[in-house]
Write an enzyme that holds these catalytic residues in place. Structure first.
Site, PDB file in Angstrom:
ATOM      1  N   ASN A   1       0.844  -1.193   0.000  1.00 55.65           N
ATOM      2  CA  ASN A   1       0.000   0.000   0.000  1.00 55.65           C
ATOM      3  C   ASN A   1       0.887   1.253   0.000  1.00 55.65           C
ATOM      4  OD1 ASN A   1      -1.424   2.254   1.038  1.00 55.65           O
ATOM      5  ND2 ASN A   1      -2.972   0.900   1.915  1.00 55.65           N
TER       6      ASN A   1
ATOM      7  N   ASP B   1      -1.704  -4.193  11.124  1.00 58.10           N
ATOM      8  CA  ASP B   1      -3.016  -4.749  10.826  1.00 58.10           C
ATOM      9  C   ASP B   1      -4.043  -3.962  11.619  1.00 58.10           C
ATOM     10  OD1 ASP B   1      -4.505  -6.670   9.330  1.00 58.10           O
ATOM     11  OD2 ASP B   1      -5.036  -7.612  11.216  1.00 58.10           O
TER      12      ASP B   1
ATOM     13  N   GLY C   1     -12.759   3.078   3.777  1.00 59.84           N
ATOM     14  CA  GLY C   1     -13.276   1.994   4.615  1.00 59.84           C
ATOM     15  C   GLY C   1     -14.524   2.379   5.392  1.00 59.84           C
TER      16      GLY C   1
HETATM   17  P1  IMP Z   1      -5.635  -3.086   6.998  1.00 61.20           P
HETATM   18  O1  IMP Z   1      -4.975  -2.871   8.301  1.00 61.20           O
HETATM   19  O2  IMP Z   1      -5.161  -2.126   5.952  1.00 61.20           O
HETATM   20  O3  IMP Z   1      -5.598  -4.514   6.554  1.00 61.20           O
HETATM   21  O4  IMP Z   1      -7.173  -2.710   7.229  1.00 61.20           O
HETATM   22  C1  IMP Z   1      -8.190  -3.672   7.265  1.00 61.20           C
HETATM   23  C2  IMP Z   1      -9.548  -3.067   7.035  1.00 61.20           C
HETATM   24  O5  IMP Z   1      -9.978  -2.389   8.221  1.00 61.20           O
HETATM   25  C3  IMP Z   1      -9.604  -2.018   5.924  1.00 61.20           C
HETATM   26  O6  IMP Z   1      -9.821  -2.611   4.677  1.00 61.20           O
HETATM   27  C4  IMP Z   1     -10.805  -1.174   6.365  1.00 61.20           C
HETATM   28  O7  IMP Z   1     -11.992  -1.802   5.968  1.00 61.20           O
HETATM   29  C5  IMP Z   1     -10.718  -1.235   7.886  1.00 61.20           C
HETATM   30  N1  IMP Z   1      -9.994  -0.047   8.392  1.00 61.20           N
HETATM   31  C6  IMP Z   1      -8.764  -0.017   8.960  1.00 61.20           C
HETATM   32  N2  IMP Z   1      -8.412   1.232   9.311  1.00 61.20           N
HETATM   33  C7  IMP Z   1      -9.449   2.019   8.944  1.00 61.20           C
HETATM   34  C8  IMP Z   1      -9.687   3.432   9.028  1.00 61.20           C
HETATM   35  O8  IMP Z   1      -8.858   4.238   9.486  1.00 61.20           O
HETATM   36  N3  IMP Z   1     -10.869   3.870   8.537  1.00 61.20           N
HETATM   37  C9  IMP Z   1     -11.805   3.029   8.014  1.00 61.20           C
HETATM   38  N4  IMP Z   1     -11.631   1.731   7.889  1.00 61.20           N
HETATM   39  C10 IMP Z   1     -10.463   1.209   8.355  1.00 61.20           C
END
Ligand code: IMP
Length: 208
Positions: free
Chosen positions: A12, A72, A154
């Protein structure tokens, strides 16, 4: 200067840039995964954010022979027994959009009075042999009754933060960063980073 590399176990671009800028004043060379060609995909199927962050950091460190950082995060809703939690990204199945996930969540929360929820972010820094440091950030709030705001990503439009009387999607990036789970975990990482570098030096000198 000795080259002290730290690999970010994420593809990312936004996250890579954010962490690079956060740690820009330190004696460390931040390297993105894209510099290393293909490495095997890592399943995020742990039961906790910590397990997933540690697994990503450790496997990346092991494969590349370099210390690695992974994170995560997700949304934990009290009335839904912690769902979507570690399933946040795939809550509405493969191919679903952020909007689909938000609508599914609002539907699951229909007529539920207890709207308490929290976002959590865990950052793990691991060395190839295994040991890791963990940083954890939490932001408590509520699930709104409807989506509000256009910013962020998100679940931001449905996460209401009472102290600012706004959803995350109604905040500017700076406002969100000051209070968000990720902002808090990162602030802690930055505050402790000199100690992290000393820890890394000791751990890496023990590696074969
Ligand atoms: P990752 O840590 O990037 O794998 O995040 C996993 C999932 O959690 C994302 O795809 C979002 O759906 C949700 N998420 C994590 N952080 C946020 C945030 O700051 N705002 C909204 N959704 C979040």
């Amino acid at each position: 200067m000795v080259d002290r590399p730290l690999v970010l176990a994420t593809r990312n671009r936004g996250k890579v840039e954010e962490i690079k800028s956060l740690l820009s004043g330190f004696d460390v060379v931040i390297r993105g995964l894209t510099e290393f060609g293909t490495i095997p995909p890592i399943e995020e199927d742990g039961e906790t954010f910590e397990e997933n962050a540690y697994r990503k950091a450790h496997l990346t460190a092991k494969v590349l022979g370099l210390p690695a950082l992974a994170d995560d995060s997700g949304l934990v809703v009290e009335a839904l027994n912690g769902m979507p939690g570690v399933h946040s990204a795939r809550y509405a199945g493969p191919g679903a959009t952020d909007r689909d996930r938000n609508l599914k969540l609002l539907k699951a929360m229909e007529r539920i009075e207890n709207r308490k929820a929290l976002f959590e972010c865990v950052i793990a820094i691991a060395v190839p042999k295994g040991p890791a440091l963990i940083f954890d950030g939490v932001c408590e709030g509520e699930i709104a009754l409807e989506m509000r705001g256009e910013n962020g990503f998100g679940y931001d439009p449905v996460f209401y933060y009472p102290p600012l009387k706004k959803t995350f999607a109604e905040m500017t990036p700076e406002e969100k960063n000051r209070v968000s789970h990720r902002g808090r975990a990162m602030a802690q990482l930055k505050a402790d980073f000199e100690k992290v570098l000393v820890w890394l030096e000791h751990r890496l000198s023990e590696e074969p």
